[in-house]
Scaffold this active site. Structure first.
Site, PDB file in Angstrom:
ATOM      1  N   ASP A  16       0.812  -1.217   0.000  1.00  0.00           N
ATOM      2  CA  ASP A  16       0.000   0.000   0.000  1.00  0.00           C
ATOM      3  C   ASP A  16       0.852   1.276   0.000  1.00  0.00           C
ATOM      4  O   ASP A  16       1.948   1.281   0.558  1.00  0.00           O
ATOM      5  CB  ASP A  16      -0.872  -0.035   1.280  1.00  0.00           C
ATOM      6  CG  ASP A  16      -2.132   0.794   1.145  1.00  0.00           C
ATOM      7  OD1 ASP A  16      -2.551   1.061   0.009  1.00  0.00           O
ATOM      8  OD2 ASP A  16      -2.696   1.167   2.196  1.00  0.00           O
TER       9      ASP A  16
ATOM     10  N   ALA B 133     -11.117   4.895   5.803  1.00  0.00           N
ATOM     11  CA  ALA B 133     -12.452   4.479   6.250  1.00  0.00           C
ATOM     12  C   ALA B 133     -12.551   4.336   7.773  1.00  0.00           C
ATOM     13  O   ALA B 133     -13.654   4.210   8.303  1.00  0.00           O
ATOM     14  CB  ALA B 133     -12.860   3.181   5.578  1.00  0.00           C
ATOM     15  N   SER B 134     -11.403   4.375   8.478  1.00  0.00           N
ATOM     16  CA  SER B 134     -11.449   4.295   9.940  1.00  0.00           C
ATOM     17  C   SER B 134     -12.179   5.520  10.480  1.00  0.00           C
ATOM     18  O   SER B 134     -11.787   6.643  10.192  1.00  0.00           O
ATOM     19  CB  SER B 134     -10.031   4.267  10.529  1.00  0.00           C
ATOM     20  OG  SER B 134      -9.442   3.010  10.344  1.00  0.00           O
TER      21      SER B 134
HETATM   22 ZN   LIG Z   1      -4.656   5.122   2.295  1.00  0.00          ZN
END
Ligand SMILES: [Zn+2]
Length: 284
Positions: free
Chosen positions: A81, A209-210
């Protein structure tokens, strides 16, 4: 079984759910995620950042994730990522990594196109898929901090051009989410998401999204998001459980004991996120 992100997301896109992606750091966090995915019979993506690859060792994390995929009953993808350069991921591609993100979203549009296009050409040579990002998310991810006010939401027309010119396999969009913890309730631009979904055909990815409400994430999935990235929300319960354990057992020395409640706490969140993504029972 090991799958590419592309395989997992095409299936999710066709069937209207999202595959959750969780950042993992070591054997303990990775196993908790996999155990939860197995209990829920859900596909899952295990992600590492450049910092994790440095901290835990590229070959070690690669071996852990690939072993998990080999012994597990659920489809697993391993994703590198938030890398800014293809040069940094080539060693992993040589090891057999099949899924990477090249984040050049802080660059100009033209530079972003050039960097991602080159990365796609190289990665596809190794049979790996590439996620790009257009638009900026505020907050801090690894060494990159975007201040409030600097954020730019993804433009649907530019997204179309970006996907066509780069040949990117999946696209991370900026629709009002942020990396890290939110200071106030995020305000997501669902209309924009709908327009992006209509403009491009590749799977869309939601970063940051956390801390976004379950209702809002579900709405994003209904409007066409096929991957939801979760990092911060896993770190917190893991650390809290460790702190609580050491408060109650200040002299404990056995990692098998103090990691157990931390693993359980992390697993609880993973179970909840799998339900949120509606990927339960979707293991092929
Ligand atoms: Zn990210």
């Amino acid at each position: 079984m090991l799958k590419t992100t592309k395989e997992l997301l095409s299936e999710a896109q066709n069937k209207g759910y999202a595959v959750p992606q969780f950042n993992v750091y070591n054997l303990e966090t990775l196993r908790s995620v996999v155990e939860a995915a197995e209990e829920m019979n859900s596909p899952v993506i295990l992600a590492v950042t450049p910092g994790t690859r440095r901290f835990s060792g590229d070959a070690y994390m690669h071996a852990l994730a690939h072993t998990a995929a080999k012994v597990s009953s659920v489809p697993i993808a391993y994703h590198l990522d938030h890398h800014t350069s293809i040069v940094d991921v080539v060693p992993s591609l040589k090891l057999g990594a099949k899924s990477i993100m090249i984040d050049a979203s802080m660059e100009t549009f033209e530079n972003n196109v050039r960097i991602v296009k080159e990365a796609v050409e190289t990665a596809h040579g190794y049979g790996a898929s590439v996620e790009g990002e257009l638009g900026k998310l505020i907050g801090t991810e690894e060494d990159i901090t975007v201040e409030e006010g600097e954020d730019a939401l993804t433009d649907p027309e530019m997204a179309k051009e970006f996907v066509e010119r780069t040949g990117v396999d999946t696209l991370a969009v900026a629709i009002g989410t942020a990396h890290g913890l939110y200071k106030s309730k995020p305000n997501l631009d669902f209309d924009r998401l709908k327009k992006i979904r209509e403009a491009v055909d590749v799977p869309l990815v939601l970063h940051g999204a956390s801390g976004v409400s379950e209702e809002d994430v579900r709405k994003c999935i209904a409007y066409g998001v096929s991957k939801v990235n979760i990092a911060t929300e896993l770190k917190i319960p893991f650390a809290e459980a460790l702190r609580d354990y050491f408060k109650a057992h200040p002299n404990e020395q056995d990692p098998r004991k103090y990691f157990t409640p931390a693993k359980e706490a992390l697993k609880e969140v993973v179970l909840q996120k799998i339900r949120m993504c509606k990927s339960e029972g979707k293991a092929l």
